[in-house]
Design a protein around this motif. Structure first.
Motif, PDB file in Angstrom:
ATOM      1  N   UNK A   1      -3.196  10.469   0.753  1.00 29.12           N
ATOM      2  CA  UNK A   1      -3.819   9.511  -0.137  1.00 29.12           C
ATOM      3  C   UNK A   1      -3.146   8.152  -0.042  1.00 29.12           C
ATOM      4  N   UNK A   2      -3.914   7.087  -0.223  1.00 31.49           N
ATOM      5  CA  UNK A   2      -3.395   5.724  -0.215  1.00 31.49           C
ATOM      6  C   UNK A   2      -3.707   5.083  -1.561  1.00 31.49           C
ATOM      7  N   UNK A   3      -2.764   4.299  -2.049  1.00 32.95           N
ATOM      8  CA  UNK A   3      -2.905   3.697  -3.374  1.00 32.95           C
ATOM      9  C   UNK A   3      -2.640   2.205  -3.301  1.00 32.95           C
ATOM     10  N   UNK A   4      -3.502   1.431  -3.950  1.00 37.96           N
ATOM     11  CA  UNK A   4      -3.339  -0.014  -4.094  1.00 37.96           C
ATOM     12  C   UNK A   4      -3.322  -0.349  -5.576  1.00 37.96           C
TER      13      UNK A   4
ATOM     14  N   UNK B   1      -7.458   4.459  -5.453  1.00 38.13           N
ATOM     15  CA  UNK B   1      -7.058   5.552  -4.579  1.00 38.13           C
ATOM     16  C   UNK B   1      -8.048   5.675  -3.421  1.00 38.13           C
ATOM     17  N   UNK B   2      -7.531   5.957  -2.235  1.00 43.10           N
ATOM     18  CA  UNK B   2      -8.354   6.250  -1.068  1.00 43.10           C
ATOM     19  C   UNK B   2      -7.861   7.559  -0.477  1.00 43.10           C
TER      20      UNK B   2
ATOM     21  N   UNK C   1       0.868  -1.173   0.000  1.00 38.41           N
ATOM     22  CA  UNK C   1       0.000   0.000   0.000  1.00 38.41           C
ATOM     23  C   UNK C   1       0.907   1.226   0.000  1.00 38.41           C
ATOM     24  N   UNK C   2       0.678   2.131  -0.939  1.00 37.16           N
ATOM     25  CA  UNK C   2       1.537   3.298  -1.090  1.00 37.16           C
ATOM     26  C   UNK C   2       0.856   4.568  -0.578  1.00 37.16           C
TER      27      UNK C   2
ATOM     28  N   UNK D   1       6.173   3.281   0.112  1.00 39.79           N
ATOM     29  CA  UNK D   1       5.532   2.082   0.669  1.00 39.79           C
ATOM     30  C   UNK D   1       5.443   2.142   2.188  1.00 39.79           C
ATOM     31  N   UNK D   2       5.654   3.318   2.746  1.00 43.68           N
ATOM     32  CA  UNK D   2       5.480   3.528   4.190  1.00 43.68           C
ATOM     33  C   UNK D   2       4.900   4.923   4.394  1.00 43.68           C
TER      34      UNK D   2
END
Length: 334
Positions: free
Chosen positions: A212-215, A227-228, A185-186, A299-300
């Motif tokens: 923002x978080x990306x999968x 995207x979240x 999760x990025x 990635x963190x």
């Protein structure tokens, strides 16, 4: 260094005591004390080498799956293989067939399968095969192949020692496999020194309210990018790309593929070419960093207050990439 303080200890007591020291102290002792050097290089203590691995990896954001499993020894590798098989057996035959087709398995081989276990046996090698496409002389995704290279695989200590050495080497690898990319999760932020500088004011990371978080979804699930975003007071997503129709906008889909020898993530916006995110590794925490002129993905998680200390500020990204490319040569990438 005088060995007298530990001369009266049994080997078991010595190894037990070593488990309470940090990695730097242990390696310092090995360089100056004869008994430390002899015992610690003997690979004879499972507990001690397990402790050494824990100490070495405790602040690392990423260690390859196969290397992590290897550190547990033969029993851990066997359990991992069983878990992989069980996971595939839970899929429907239709899903297994679809996965086989999308992974390029010959149609004749697929047609020769009748029972679910046969489809699983055919698909199972594909789980780790992606690691074989990386330009390194080992497969970081396959603990079974790594175990085969350990001199005395029955010893957890020797497996830990091999895993520790491999993890340091692998931390320099800048190629990424699909399995790795889709397993992370990025965090994403815009760059204040690039073409998207004007939307930084809309970015929740700069606002200090999250990020923002990306999968990345695998290719057999459409190779989409999800995207979240944190929510604003009005309940709407704090999506800085919304004015451009990006980031979970119904008007535009985002997909990806790996290019340039798996060192670049190519983004596609509704099928059209988008930015290319180059891949680097952080030399301290071993995490993955993707960046282009407009964005930075890690990635963190980290905050705006931490960015300079961590070394992923906008001005750090190009030097980070250059360092990563130099280090990758010593990992055997080329």
């Amino acid at each position: 260094m005088d060995d007298e303080p530990i001369r009266g200890l049994t080997d078991d007591a010595f190894f037990h005591a070593m488990g309470y020291l940090d990695l730097v102290d242990i390696y310092s002792g090995m360089t100056v004390a004869r008994r430390w050097k002899t015992l610690l290089r003997d690979d004879s203590s499972d507990a001690l080498w397990t402790r050494l691995v824990e100490l070495a990896w405790r602040d690392k954001c990423y260690v390859a799956e196969g290397i992590k499993v290897l550190a547990g020894g033969e029993e851990a590798v066997s359990s991992w293989k069983a878990a992989q098989r069980s996971e595939l057996l839970n899929l429907s035959v239709k899903k297994l067939k679809t996965s086989l087709v999308k992974r390029g398995v010959a149609s004749a081989a697929i047609a020769g399968c009748f029972e679910k276990r046969e489809f699983v046996d055919l698909l199972l090698p594909c789980v780790t095969k992606q690691g074989e496409n990386l330009s390194v002389p080992y497969n970081p995704l396959d603990p079974s192949s790594l175990l085969a290279s350990v001199p005395t695989p029955s010893s957890v200590a020797s497996c830990c020692a091999s895993a520790l050495r491999l993890s340091v080497r692998d931390s320099r690898r800048s190629q990424i496999s699909e399995r790795e990319l889709c397993g992370l999760a990025f965090q994403i932020r815009t760059r204040a020194d690039g073409p998207l500088r004007e939307v930084c004011q809309l970015d929740p990371w700069y606002m200090g309210v999250g990020a923002g978080r990306v999968i990345f979804r695998p290719t057999d699930e459409g190779a989409g990018v999800d995207f979240t975003w944190p929510k604003g007071e009005d309940g709407r997503d704090l999506n800085p790309f919304e004015p451009m129709g990006l980031g979970n906008s119904p008007s535009m889909t985002v997909n990806w593929n790996l290019v340039q020898d798996q060192r670049v993530v190519n983004l596609l916006f509704s099928g059209q070419a988008g930015p290319q995110e180059v891949i680097a590794r952080h030399p301290g925490n071993w995490g993955w960093v993707l960046f282009s002129q407009g964005t930075c993905w890690t990635s963190w998680e980290y905050t705006k207050e931490d960015v300079d200390e961590i070394g992923v500020a906008d001005e750090d990204l190009r030097p980070l990439y250059d360092t990563s490319m130099r280090n990758s040569q010593s990992a055997g990438d080329y």
